[in-house]
Design a protein around this motif. Sequence first.
Motif, PDB file in Angstrom:
ATOM      1  N   ASN A 152       0.849  -1.189   0.000  1.00  0.00           N
ATOM      2  CA  ASN A 152       0.000   0.000   0.000  1.00  0.00           C
ATOM      3  C   ASN A 152       0.884   1.238   0.000  1.00  0.00           C
ATOM      4  N   VAL A 153       0.507   2.228  -0.800  1.00  0.00           N
ATOM      5  CA  VAL A 153       1.306   3.447  -0.916  1.00  0.00           C
ATOM      6  C   VAL A 153       0.521   4.627  -0.361  1.00  0.00           C
ATOM      7  N   ALA A 154       1.145   5.326   0.587  1.00  0.00           N
ATOM      8  CA  ALA A 154       0.569   6.543   1.160  1.00  0.00           C
ATOM      9  C   ALA A 154       1.360   7.735   0.646  1.00  0.00           C
ATOM     10  N   ASN A 155       0.647   8.801   0.343  1.00  0.00           N
ATOM     11  CA  ASN A 155       1.274  10.051  -0.075  1.00  0.00           C
ATOM     12  C   ASN A 155       1.380  10.983   1.114  1.00  0.00           C
ATOM     13  N   VAL A 156       2.507  11.669   1.230  1.00  0.00           N
ATOM     14  CA  VAL A 156       2.635  12.711   2.240  1.00  0.00           C
ATOM     15  C   VAL A 156       1.933  13.937   1.667  1.00  0.00           C
ATOM     16  N   THR A 157       0.859  14.369   2.341  1.00  0.00           N
ATOM     17  CA  THR A 157       0.073  15.504   1.856  1.00  0.00           C
ATOM     18  C   THR A 157       0.464  16.812   2.533  1.00  0.00           C
ATOM     19  N   VAL A 158       0.980  16.725   3.750  1.00  0.00           N
ATOM     20  CA  VAL A 158       1.534  17.885   4.458  1.00  0.00           C
ATOM     21  C   VAL A 158       2.809  17.395   5.119  1.00  0.00           C
ATOM     22  N   ALA A 159       3.933  17.973   4.713  1.00  0.00           N
ATOM     23  CA  ALA A 159       5.230  17.539   5.232  1.00  0.00           C
ATOM     24  C   ALA A 159       5.773  18.520   6.258  1.00  0.00           C
ATOM     25  N   ASP A 160       6.677  17.997   7.085  1.00  0.00           N
ATOM     26  CA  ASP A 160       7.503  18.827   7.960  1.00  0.00           C
ATOM     27  C   ASP A 160       6.720  19.687   8.944  1.00  0.00           C
ATOM     28  N   VAL A 161       5.788  19.074   9.663  1.00  0.00           N
ATOM     29  CA  VAL A 161       5.069  19.773  10.722  1.00  0.00           C
ATOM     30  C   VAL A 161       5.913  19.578  11.982  1.00  0.00           C
ATOM     31  N   LEU A 162       6.709  20.588  12.305  1.00  0.00           N
ATOM     32  CA  LEU A 162       7.676  20.479  13.392  1.00  0.00           C
ATOM     33  C   LEU A 162       7.005  20.442  14.751  1.00  0.00           C
ATOM     34  N   GLN A 163       7.536  19.598  15.628  1.00  0.00           N
ATOM     35  CA  GLN A 163       7.033  19.386  16.983  1.00  0.00           C
ATOM     36  C   GLN A 163       8.209  19.512  17.948  1.00  0.00           C
ATOM     37  N   SER A 164       7.926  19.682  19.226  1.00  0.00           N
ATOM     38  CA  SER A 164       9.020  19.764  20.205  1.00  0.00           C
ATOM     39  C   SER A 164       9.747  18.432  20.331  1.00  0.00           C
ATOM     40  N   ASN A 165       9.085  17.339  19.996  1.00  0.00           N
ATOM     41  CA  ASN A 165       9.701  16.010  20.125  1.00  0.00           C
ATOM     42  C   ASN A 165       9.783  15.265  18.789  1.00  0.00           C
ATOM     43  N   GLY A 166       9.806  16.008  17.685  1.00  0.00           N
ATOM     44  CA  GLY A 166       9.959  15.366  16.391  1.00  0.00           C
ATOM     45  C   GLY A 166       9.268  16.111  15.283  1.00  0.00           C
ATOM     46  N   VAL A 167       8.676  15.343  14.383  1.00  0.00           N
ATOM     47  CA  VAL A 167       8.021  15.912  13.211  1.00  0.00           C
ATOM     48  C   VAL A 167       6.847  15.015  12.818  1.00  0.00           C
ATOM     49  N   ILE A 168       5.809  15.640  12.285  1.00  0.00           N
ATOM     50  CA  ILE A 168       4.662  14.918  11.746  1.00  0.00           C
ATOM     51  C   ILE A 168       4.637  15.132  10.235  1.00  0.00           C
ATOM     52  N   HIS A 169       4.364  14.049   9.509  1.00  0.00           N
ATOM     53  CA  HIS A 169       4.056  14.128   8.084  1.00  0.00           C
ATOM     54  C   HIS A 169       2.636  13.577   7.945  1.00  0.00           C
ATOM     55  N   VAL A 170       1.725  14.372   7.416  1.00  0.00           N
ATOM     56  CA  VAL A 170       0.344  13.946   7.219  1.00  0.00           C
ATOM     57  C   VAL A 170       0.299  13.047   5.985  1.00  0.00           C
ATOM     58  N   ILE A 171      -0.380  11.893   6.122  1.00  0.00           N
ATOM     59  CA  ILE A 171      -0.484  10.949   5.004  1.00  0.00           C
ATOM     60  C   ILE A 171      -1.951  10.621   4.710  1.00  0.00           C
ATOM     61  N   ASP A 172      -2.174  10.093   3.504  1.00  0.00           N
ATOM     62  CA  ASP A 172      -3.545   9.861   3.046  1.00  0.00           C
ATOM     63  C   ASP A 172      -4.001   8.404   3.106  1.00  0.00           C
ATOM     64  N   LYS A 173      -3.188   7.515   3.688  1.00  0.00           N
ATOM     65  CA  LYS A 173      -3.588   6.107   3.848  1.00  0.00           C
ATOM     66  C   LYS A 173      -3.087   5.597   5.190  1.00  0.00           C
ATOM     67  N   VAL A 174      -3.748   4.568   5.690  1.00  0.00           N
ATOM     68  CA  VAL A 174      -3.290   3.877   6.892  1.00  0.00           C
ATOM     69  C   VAL A 174      -2.300   2.812   6.451  1.00  0.00           C
ATOM     70  N   LEU A 175      -1.120   2.809   7.068  1.00  0.00           N
ATOM     71  CA  LEU A 175      -0.092   1.820   6.764  1.00  0.00           C
ATOM     72  C   LEU A 175      -0.349   0.589   7.623  1.00  0.00           C
ATOM     73  N   LEU A 176      -0.249  -0.584   7.024  1.00  0.00           N
ATOM     74  CA  LEU A 176      -0.575  -1.803   7.752  1.00  0.00           C
ATOM     75  C   LEU A 176       0.614  -2.773   7.762  1.00  0.00           C
ATOM     76  N   PRO A 177       0.827  -3.429   8.891  1.00  0.00           N
ATOM     77  CA  PRO A 177       1.878  -4.451   8.947  1.00  0.00           C
ATOM     78  C   PRO A 177       1.448  -5.687   8.166  1.00  0.00           C
ATOM     79  N   LYS A 178       2.424  -6.457   7.757  1.00  0.00           N
ATOM     80  CA  LYS A 178       2.137  -7.731   7.082  1.00  0.00           C
ATOM     81  C   LYS A 178       1.440  -8.637   8.094  1.00  0.00           C
ATOM     82  N   MET A 179       0.307  -9.170   7.725  1.00  0.00           N
ATOM     83  CA  MET A 179      -0.468 -10.006   8.654  1.00  0.00           C
ATOM     84  C   MET A 179      -0.268 -11.471   8.332  1.00  0.00           C
TER      85      MET A 179
END
Length: 187
Positions: free
Chosen positions: A160-187
Amino acid sequence: MKTSTLRAIALGALLGVSGFVGAAHAENPMVGGAAMFEDKDIIDNAVNSADHMTLVAAVQAAGLVETLKGDGPFTVLAPVNAAFDALPAGTVDNLLKPENKDMLVKILTCHVIGAKALSTDITKMAMDDGGTHEVTTVGGCKLWLKSDGGMVTITDENGNVANVTVADVLQSNGVIHVIDKVLLPKM
């Protein structure tokens, strides 16, 4: 539990978090109609994004609030509400059941990288690795990060491919990248 119920839970959490103090970084993008403050942690910012109410409710149900309020650094790939809505009917409600907490934790921690990676870092890593950079998440999942023409994409273990729709949202403890899909582990 319906998505609207999850949003109500998240709104309650939003009201329970103290208000903002300080000013947003001039270049920090707004997310979900809310200013994101570089001096606030991932949780304190995320609860204010109307686009991330489902994610916030899931993080609360999984007991990961304190973790994501921690020192980090973290890179959080934050799916929007519509990404959760696109999952098969009943998936989110099922994951929020107490007996499925371990699976919920696994899925959510597959959206967290234990380092601060800005989009420029991701682009450089991908270029250095021939176009795609593999990372292992906090949850032990493998993700493949790619940058092409200024667009960053993330591929999960299921392809599954997610696109970063909003990048580089800086936080005091890191960064957020907004994505358009839920990433799932191999089940």
